[in-house]
Write an enzyme that holds these catalytic residues in place. Structure first.
Site, PDB file in Angstrom:
ATOM      1  N   THR A 130       0.822  -1.207   0.000  1.00 38.74           N
ATOM      2  CA  THR A 130       0.000   0.000   0.000  1.00 38.74           C
ATOM      3  C   THR A 130       0.859   1.261   0.000  1.00 38.74           C
ATOM      4  OG1 THR A 130      -1.526   1.256   1.387  1.00 38.74           O
ATOM      5  CG2 THR A 130      -0.090  -0.265   2.532  1.00 38.74           C
ATOM      6  N   ASP A 131       0.262   2.368  -0.449  1.00 40.42           N
ATOM      7  CA  ASP A 131       0.968   3.654  -0.368  1.00 40.42           C
ATOM      8  C   ASP A 131       1.033   4.169   1.074  1.00 40.42           C
ATOM      9  OD1 ASP A 131      -1.725   4.332  -0.052  1.00 40.42           O
ATOM     10  OD2 ASP A 131      -1.744   5.855  -1.629  1.00 40.42           O
ATOM     11  N   GLU A 132       0.243   3.546   1.972  1.00 41.37           N
ATOM     12  CA  GLU A 132       0.208   4.046   3.359  1.00 41.37           C
ATOM     13  C   GLU A 132       1.539   3.859   4.067  1.00 41.37           C
ATOM     14  OE1 GLU A 132      -3.202   3.470   5.730  1.00 41.37           O
ATOM     15  OE2 GLU A 132      -4.567   3.584   4.036  1.00 41.37           O
ATOM     16  N   TYR A 156      -1.908  -0.580  10.931  1.00 38.24           N
ATOM     17  CA  TYR A 156      -2.056  -1.241   9.626  1.00 38.24           C
ATOM     18  C   TYR A 156      -0.863  -0.919   8.730  1.00 38.24           C
ATOM     19  CZ  TYR A 156      -3.372  -1.649   4.706  1.00 38.24           C
ATOM     20  OH  TYR A 156      -3.355  -1.931   3.357  1.00 38.24           O
ATOM     21  N   LYS A 160       2.116  -3.397   7.251  1.00 37.21           N
ATOM     22  CA  LYS A 160       2.407  -3.569   5.821  1.00 37.21           C
ATOM     23  C   LYS A 160       3.866  -3.192   5.531  1.00 37.21           C
ATOM     24  CE  LYS A 160      -0.134  -4.529   2.901  1.00 37.21           C
ATOM     25  NZ  LYS A 160      -0.546  -5.868   2.349  1.00 37.21           N
TER      26      LYS A 160
HETATM   27  P1  NAD Z   1      -9.826  -7.171   2.026  1.00 42.38           P
HETATM   28  O1  NAD Z   1      -9.817  -6.912   3.493  1.00 42.38           O
HETATM   29  O2  NAD Z   1     -11.041  -6.884   1.248  1.00 42.38           O
HETATM   30  O3  NAD Z   1      -9.461  -8.707   1.761  1.00 42.38           O
HETATM   31  C1  NAD Z   1      -8.455  -9.374   2.457  1.00 42.38           C
HETATM   32  C2  NAD Z   1      -8.655 -10.879   2.225  1.00 42.38           C
HETATM   33  O4  NAD Z   1      -7.582 -11.559   2.915  1.00 42.38           O
HETATM   34  C3  NAD Z   1      -9.963 -11.425   2.773  1.00 42.38           C
HETATM   35  O5  NAD Z   1     -10.570 -12.276   1.837  1.00 42.38           O
HETATM   36  C4  NAD Z   1      -9.535 -12.215   4.016  1.00 42.38           C
HETATM   37  O6  NAD Z   1     -10.380 -13.306   4.304  1.00 42.38           O
HETATM   38  C5  NAD Z   1      -8.140 -12.662   3.612  1.00 42.38           C
HETATM   39  N1  NAD Z   1      -7.272 -12.939   4.761  1.00 42.38           N
HETATM   40  C6  NAD Z   1      -7.107 -12.196   5.881  1.00 42.38           C
HETATM   41  N2  NAD Z   1      -6.220 -12.777   6.710  1.00 42.38           N
HETATM   42  C7  NAD Z   1      -5.804 -13.913   6.087  1.00 42.38           C
HETATM   43  C8  NAD Z   1      -4.876 -14.936   6.420  1.00 42.38           C
HETATM   44  N3  NAD Z   1      -4.204 -14.910   7.581  1.00 42.38           N
HETATM   45  N4  NAD Z   1      -4.692 -15.940   5.548  1.00 42.38           N
HETATM   46  C9  NAD Z   1      -5.369 -15.997   4.383  1.00 42.38           C
HETATM   47  N5  NAD Z   1      -6.280 -15.064   4.027  1.00 42.38           N
HETATM   48  C10 NAD Z   1      -6.472 -14.025   4.855  1.00 42.38           C
HETATM   49  O7  NAD Z   1      -8.570  -6.386   1.476  1.00 42.38           O
HETATM   50  P2  NAD Z   1      -8.366  -5.667   0.057  1.00 42.38           P
HETATM   51  O8  NAD Z   1      -8.838  -4.284   0.142  1.00 42.38           O
HETATM   52  O9  NAD Z   1      -8.851  -6.560  -1.008  1.00 42.38           O
HETATM   53  O10 NAD Z   1      -6.764  -5.613   0.023  1.00 42.38           O
HETATM   54  C11 NAD Z   1      -6.018  -6.688  -0.517  1.00 42.38           C
HETATM   55  C12 NAD Z   1      -4.546  -6.364  -0.391  1.00 42.38           C
HETATM   56  O11 NAD Z   1      -4.254  -5.150  -1.077  1.00 42.38           O
HETATM   57  C13 NAD Z   1      -4.096  -6.145   1.059  1.00 42.38           C
HETATM   58  O12 NAD Z   1      -2.817  -6.674   1.197  1.00 42.38           O
HETATM   59  C14 NAD Z   1      -4.056  -4.634   1.199  1.00 42.38           C
HETATM   60  O13 NAD Z   1      -3.101  -4.246   2.157  1.00 42.38           O
HETATM   61  C15 NAD Z   1      -3.648  -4.226  -0.194  1.00 42.38           C
HETATM   62  N6  NAD Z   1      -4.087  -2.899  -0.636  1.00 42.38           N
HETATM   63  C16 NAD Z   1      -5.400  -2.545  -0.540  1.00 42.38           C
HETATM   64  C17 NAD Z   1      -5.802  -1.296  -1.032  1.00 42.38           C
HETATM   65  C18 NAD Z   1      -7.256  -0.858  -0.967  1.00 42.38           C
HETATM   66  O14 NAD Z   1      -7.539   0.306  -1.259  1.00 42.38           O
HETATM   67  N7  NAD Z   1      -8.194  -1.703  -0.619  1.00 42.38           N
HETATM   68  C19 NAD Z   1      -4.865  -0.436  -1.598  1.00 42.38           C
HETATM   69  C20 NAD Z   1      -3.526  -0.842  -1.660  1.00 42.38           C
HETATM   70  C21 NAD Z   1      -3.154  -2.081  -1.191  1.00 42.38           C
HETATM   71  O1  DAU Z   2      -4.139   3.969   0.491  1.00 42.46           O
HETATM   72  C1  DAU Z   2      -4.355   2.597   0.372  1.00 42.46           C
HETATM   73  C2  DAU Z   2      -5.211   2.121   1.515  1.00 42.46           C
HETATM   74  O2  DAU Z   2      -6.538   2.577   1.265  1.00 42.46           O
HETATM   75  C3  DAU Z   2      -5.214   0.604   1.688  1.00 42.46           C
HETATM   76  O3  DAU Z   2      -3.928   0.178   2.002  1.00 42.46           O
HETATM   77  C4  DAU Z   2      -6.180   0.184   2.786  1.00 42.46           C
HETATM   78  O4  DAU Z   2      -6.256  -1.227   2.872  1.00 42.46           O
HETATM   79  C5  DAU Z   2      -7.557   0.719   2.442  1.00 42.46           C
HETATM   80  O5  DAU Z   2      -8.465   0.424   3.488  1.00 42.46           O
HETATM   81  C6  DAU Z   2      -7.497   2.242   2.227  1.00 42.46           C
HETATM   82  O6  DAU Z   2      -7.194   2.911   3.472  1.00 42.46           O
HETATM   83  P1  DAU Z   2      -7.919   4.297   3.875  1.00 42.46           P
HETATM   84  O7  DAU Z   2      -7.837   4.451   5.328  1.00 42.46           O
HETATM   85  O8  DAU Z   2      -7.432   5.419   3.028  1.00 42.46           O
HETATM   86  O9  DAU Z   2      -9.429   3.929   3.384  1.00 42.46           O
HETATM   87  P2  DAU Z   2     -10.848   4.160   4.077  1.00 42.46           P
HETATM   88  O10 DAU Z   2     -11.876   3.805   3.055  1.00 42.46           O
HETATM   89  O11 DAU Z   2     -10.941   3.549   5.423  1.00 42.46           O
HETATM   90  O12 DAU Z   2     -10.866   5.735   4.267  1.00 42.46           O
HETATM   91  C7  DAU Z   2     -10.713   6.627   3.162  1.00 42.46           C
HETATM   92  C8  DAU Z   2     -10.759   8.041   3.715  1.00 42.46           C
HETATM   93  O13 DAU Z   2     -12.082   8.307   4.177  1.00 42.46           O
HETATM   94  C9  DAU Z   2      -9.840   8.267   4.907  1.00 42.46           C
HETATM   95  O14 DAU Z   2      -9.314   9.578   4.829  1.00 42.46           O
HETATM   96  C10 DAU Z   2     -10.759   8.143   6.109  1.00 42.46           C
HETATM   97  C11 DAU Z   2     -12.094   8.648   5.577  1.00 42.46           C
HETATM   98  N1  DAU Z   2     -13.287   8.022   6.164  1.00 42.46           N
HETATM   99  C12 DAU Z   2     -13.372   6.675   6.204  1.00 42.46           C
HETATM  100  C13 DAU Z   2     -14.480   6.040   6.751  1.00 42.46           C
HETATM  101  C14 DAU Z   2     -14.559   4.546   6.821  1.00 42.46           C
HETATM  102  C15 DAU Z   2     -14.322   8.818   6.623  1.00 42.46           C
HETATM  103  O15 DAU Z   2     -14.247  10.068   6.559  1.00 42.46           O
HETATM  104  N2  DAU Z   2     -15.419   8.209   7.157  1.00 42.46           N
HETATM  105  C16 DAU Z   2     -15.542   6.862   7.272  1.00 42.46           C
HETATM  106  O16 DAU Z   2     -16.575   6.369   7.825  1.00 42.46           O
END
Ligand code: NAD
Ligand code: DAU
Length: 381
Positions: A130-132, A156, A160
């Site tokens: 992630t970019d985080e 988190y 990562k």
């Molecule tokens: P998500 O939470 O929707 O899905 C995660 C999946 O991993 C789920 O299906 C869960 O059951 C599985 N999981 C959790 N723990 C596990 C374990 N110990 N063994 C096997 N499976 C397990 O997450 P997502 O948003 O699809 O993100 C997927 C990946 O991409 C993550 O690594 C996250 O850090 C990364 N990522 C997400 C975003 C985003 O915006 N969602 C952005 C950048 C990177």
């Molecule tokens: O940047 C990549 C990341 O993006 C991934 O690595 C994470 O897995 C993914 O969850 C996401 O993280 P964020 O914290 O940026 O996403 P989230 O949707 O939780 O929040 C997006 C923005 O919105 C953040 O600034 C917090 C704000 N927010 C979020 C929620 C859930 C609100 O204002 N209200 C809310 O109820």
């Protein structure tokens, strides 16, 4: 055969479908936490998809799967992914994101080391990050590049970052052919409605308040999920070993802007019965602790080296996403049970729970940001 971990989650299930469309066969290892949902994969060709319920931290299981199915690549998406959950209960993030990734690396390294030389040189371990990990940008700062120092601010992000370092170390120390991608915020179909965009759509439609943390001016760089999947595929095919690739949508938006855009689309597509805008449901709530102000990705490396660019604009992608959720209310109902409901009660201070996010309405400055208050949802629908 490709092993995808976390393939029942949001990005994972989109990736599994994407790979199967590209004629790959996928072995999907997922623990099926609250975020894993096999319904996401109901449409996939079962001849090309093997699902195994299990933990990436189970070294024995992973070793057995590798030996049995002999994949040419491991794509690691399994993770605990929600920042707010990591603030409240970091333990599972340490277990899965750090220990789990370590064990997956270790089993993969042992498998890879014994492969015949042609398969050994073709094998890849691609870690999705992630970019985080880069921390927070100021308004005038240049976007994150691959050389931006790591500065994670939430449990988190720290978990990562730790995983990314372990991946790097397996390349430097053992020569495991690794690739790492650091992507910005994804959105699109099958995203669990604890994350901003699906949560806003869901709360709007059920007549709940729409909670915005802090002043709503935090910025994220949004990428449509299928563009992320295409980028992963591109890095897998052509990425240079041991290197990292930033992936982003060149689409920086403040949270309040996104929420208002979603409300505007819903006003057009599914107007409220009382004729008012869904914007009436917006409230500002206490800020997320350690809330990163701005993320932005410089994706020039993956563009210049591998020819990847996002196809979807934020305008088209957001409308597609809202329409997907409107058409798939059954999917939403399916996931808004059990653990998800408990989480919402704790996080947003409902049903008397002492959550961190007390709530105040749009424009209401009378409540201090950290004062607990429970409000009833507007009776609009
Ligand atoms: P998500 O939470 O929707 O899905 C995660 C999946 O991993 C789920 O299906 C869960 O059951 C599985 N999981 C959790 N723990 C596990 C374990 N110990 N063994 C096997 N499976 C397990 O997450 P997502 O948003 O699809 O993100 C997927 C990946 O991409 C993550 O690594 C996250 O850090 C990364 N990522 C997400 C975003 C985003 O915006 N969602 C952005 C950048 C990177
Ligand atoms: O940047 C990549 C990341 O993006 C991934 O690595 C994470 O897995 C993914 O969850 C996401 O993280 P964020 O914290 O940026 O996403 P989230 O949707 O939780 O929040 C997006 C923005 O919105 C953040 O600034 C917090 C704000 N927010 C979020 C929620 C859930 C609100 O204002 N209200 C809310 O109820």
């Amino acid at each position: 055969m490709i092993l995808v971990t976390g393939g029942a989650g949001f990005i994972g299930s989109n990736l599994v479908m994407h790979l199967i469309e590209s004629s790959e066969t996928v072995l999907n290892l997922d623990k099926l936490t609250y975020a894993g949902n096999l319904h996401n994969l109901a449409s996939v060709d079962s001849g090309r998809h093997i699902f195994v319920e299990g933990d990436i931290g189970n070294h024995e299981l992973v070793s057995r799967l590798l030996a049995q199915h002999r994949p040419r690549a491991v794509l690691n998406l399994a993770a605990e992914s929600h920042v707010d959950r990591s603030i409240r209960d970091p333990e599972s993030f340490i277990q899965t994101n750090i220990v789990g990734t370590f064990r997956l690396l270790s089993a993969s390294q042992a498998y890879w080391a014994d492969l015949p030389s042609d398969q050994k040189s073709a094998f890849r371990f691609l870690h999705v990050s992630t970019d985080e990990v880069y921390g927070s940008l100021g308004a005038e700062d240049a976007p994150f590049s691959e050389s931006t120092p790591y500065a994670p601010n939430s449990p988190y992000a720290a978990s990562k970052a730790a995983a990314d370092h372990l991946v790097r170390s397996f390349f430097q120390t053992y020569g495991l052919p690794v690739l790492t991608t650091n992507c910005s915020n994804n959105y699109g179909p099958y995203q669990f409605p604890e994350k901003l965009i699906p949560l806003v759509i869901h709360n709007a439609l059920v007549g709940e308040t729409i909670p915005i943390y802090g002043d709503g001016k935090n910025i994220r760089d949004w990428l449509y999920v299928t563009d992320h999947c295409a980028a992963i595929e591109r890095v897998l095919a052509g990425g240079r070993l041991g290197e990292t690739y930033n992936i982003g949508g060149a689409s920086e938006k403040a949270n309040i802007e996104i929420v208002e855009l979603i409300c505007g689309i819903l006003d057009e597509e599914r107007a409220r019965r009382d004729g008012k805008s869904y914007k009436e449901q917006i409230i500002f709530v206490r800020d997320r602790p350690g809330h990163d102000r701005r993320y932005a990705i410089d994706a020039s490396k993956i563009r210049d080296d591998l020819g990847w660019e996002p196809k979807e604009s934020f305008t088209t992608g957001l409308r597609k996403t809202v329409n997907w959720y409107l058409r798939n209310q059954g999917w939403v109902r399916n996931v808004t049970t059990g653990a998800y409901r408990d989480w919402i009660a704790v996080q947003y201070d409902r049903e008397g729970a002492q959550g961190p996010h007390s709530r105040r309405r749009l424009g209401d400055t009378s409540l201090p940001a950290d004062q607990s208050s429970v409000e009833t949802a507007p009776a609009n629908l």
